[in-house]
Design a protein around this motif. Structure first.
Motif, PDB file in Angstrom:
ATOM      1  N   GLY A  42      55.092  36.940  42.723  1.00  0.00           N
ATOM      2  CA  GLY A  42      56.319  37.275  41.725  1.00  0.00           C
ATOM      3  C   GLY A  42      56.091  37.514  39.578  1.00  0.00           C
ATOM      4  O   GLY A  42      55.440  38.841  39.395  1.00  0.00           O
ATOM      5  N   GLY A  43      56.090  37.282  38.827  1.00  0.00           N
ATOM      6  CA  GLY A  43      56.411  37.718  38.062  1.00  0.00           C
ATOM      7  C   GLY A  43      54.611  36.882  37.134  1.00  0.00           C
ATOM      8  O   GLY A  43      54.079  36.669  35.994  1.00  0.00           O
ATOM      9  N   ARG A  44      53.751  36.175  38.693  1.00  0.00           N
ATOM     10  CA  ARG A  44      52.661  35.506  37.839  1.00  0.00           C
ATOM     11  C   ARG A  44      51.364  36.378  38.480  1.00  0.00           C
ATOM     12  O   ARG A  44      51.213  36.873  39.922  1.00  0.00           O
ATOM     13  CB  ARG A  44      52.466  34.453  38.673  1.00  0.00           C
ATOM     14  CG  ARG A  44      51.522  33.125  38.284  1.00  0.00           C
ATOM     15  CD  ARG A  44      52.271  32.014  38.796  1.00  0.00           C
ATOM     16  NE  ARG A  44      51.340  31.241  39.459  1.00  0.00           N
ATOM     17  CZ  ARG A  44      50.868  31.177  41.023  1.00  0.00           C
ATOM     18  NH1 ARG A  44      52.077  30.298  41.572  1.00  0.00           N
ATOM     19  NH2 ARG A  44      49.398  30.568  41.986  1.00  0.00           N
ATOM     20  N   SER A  45      50.124  35.627  38.032  1.00  0.00           N
ATOM     21  CA  SER A  45      49.149  36.698  38.027  1.00  0.00           C
ATOM     22  C   SER A  45      47.997  35.104  38.449  1.00  0.00           C
ATOM     23  O   SER A  45      47.547  34.855  37.225  1.00  0.00           O
ATOM     24  CB  SER A  45      48.897  37.643  37.013  1.00  0.00           C
ATOM     25  OG  SER A  45      47.465  38.387  37.622  1.00  0.00           O
ATOM     26  N   ALA A  46      47.360  35.807  39.127  1.00  0.00           N
ATOM     27  CA  ALA A  46      46.408  35.071  39.174  1.00  0.00           C
ATOM     28  C   ALA A  46      44.882  35.217  40.423  1.00  0.00           C
ATOM     29  O   ALA A  46      44.747  36.381  40.048  1.00  0.00           O
ATOM     30  CB  ALA A  46      46.503  33.520  39.726  1.00  0.00           C
ATOM     31  N   ARG A  47      44.431  34.582  40.351  1.00  0.00           N
ATOM     32  CA  ARG A  47      42.875  34.995  40.631  1.00  0.00           C
ATOM     33  C   ARG A  47      42.770  33.992  42.010  1.00  0.00           C
ATOM     34  O   ARG A  47      42.700  32.619  42.183  1.00  0.00           O
ATOM     35  CB  ARG A  47      41.142  34.925  40.273  1.00  0.00           C
ATOM     36  CG  ARG A  47      41.907  36.269  39.331  1.00  0.00           C
ATOM     37  CD  ARG A  47      40.607  36.111  38.879  1.00  0.00           C
ATOM     38  NE  ARG A  47      40.267  37.683  37.854  1.00  0.00           N
ATOM     39  CZ  ARG A  47      39.411  37.293  37.923  1.00  0.00           C
ATOM     40  NH1 ARG A  47      38.136  37.345  37.850  1.00  0.00           N
ATOM     41  NH2 ARG A  47      39.420  38.620  37.087  1.00  0.00           N
ATOM     42  N   ARG A  48      42.068  34.486  43.579  1.00  0.00           N
ATOM     43  CA  ARG A  48      41.857  33.379  43.960  1.00  0.00           C
ATOM     44  C   ARG A  48      40.340  33.974  44.990  1.00  0.00           C
ATOM     45  O   ARG A  48      39.672  35.077  44.805  1.00  0.00           O
ATOM     46  CB  ARG A  48      43.199  33.646  45.445  1.00  0.00           C
ATOM     47  CG  ARG A  48      42.829  34.689  46.306  1.00  0.00           C
ATOM     48  CD  ARG A  48      44.006  34.695  47.787  1.00  0.00           C
ATOM     49  NE  ARG A  48      44.195  35.370  48.362  1.00  0.00           N
ATOM     50  CZ  ARG A  48      43.281  36.022  49.188  1.00  0.00           C
ATOM     51  NH1 ARG A  48      42.630  35.227  49.933  1.00  0.00           N
ATOM     52  NH2 ARG A  48      43.721  37.138  49.696  1.00  0.00           N
TER      53      ARG A  48
END
Length: 77
Positions: A42-48
């Protein structure tokens, strides 16, 4: 310190016959599945953590790191 015969052999097998392909720390981490990857939802960006690498090589890296953390004063600092 921290690298036993099993971990060393696993690392050598993972690198294969073309060690020049591991020119950066990022390529080394990606090969072992220990590097972060970006993802968005969605509008969220992250790392995994990348789960696509060599599991045996990642386990060998884990053993090396935690053995050094237990025994090496420089690593502990």
């Amino acid at each position: 310190m921290g690298i036993g015969p099993d971990s060393a052999v696993t690392s050598l097998i993972t690198m294969g016959d073309k060690p020049e392909r591991l020119s950066t720390e990022a390529s080394f981490a990606a090969l072992r599945g220990a590097g972060p990857i970006d993802y968005s939802s969605g509008g969220r960006s992250a790392r995994r953590l990348n789960h696509g690498g060599d599991r045996q090589a990642n386990a060998a890296l884990h053993r090396i790191v935690f053995t050094r953390l237990r025994q090496d004063p420089c690593t502990q600092a």
